[in-house]
Design a protein around this motif. Sequence first.
Motif: not given
Length: 143
Positions: A1, A3, A34-36
Amino acid sequence: MEKAADLSDFDRGQIVMSRRLGTSISETIRLVGCLRSTVVSTYAKWMNDGVTSSRRHGVGRPHAMKEKGHRRLSRMPPNSKDINPIEPIRDVMGRQLRVQRPPIRNISDLRDRCLNISYNMSPAIYQGLLASMPRRVEAVLRA
């Protein structure tokens, strides 16, 4: 994932477009990978500032006057329809995408549907946009 710092401008644009089209945060995470927190912060930055990147392209406040004394615009609002003439087309595309079935499954599907809508869009929409440009430019110059 990935950033936020690792995302390309294209990925940031995908996040913004997906969220503007009503795609859930979870679905956007799955589509972009990707990240939440990246999805949330990228979209919030775009909503507040009109940009998706925090990279600085220049240093200091721009001068209001050029060297030869000609006045230039030093700052324009980021999401103003007066300086973003593509916004009406994006609105039409967004409305058409929201009513299409089956739902969008992935980024490739979203791209294909957007291209299909843009290829089949009425020429009257583009003609109206071109006809409105003098009025838009005048509004920016008056601001």
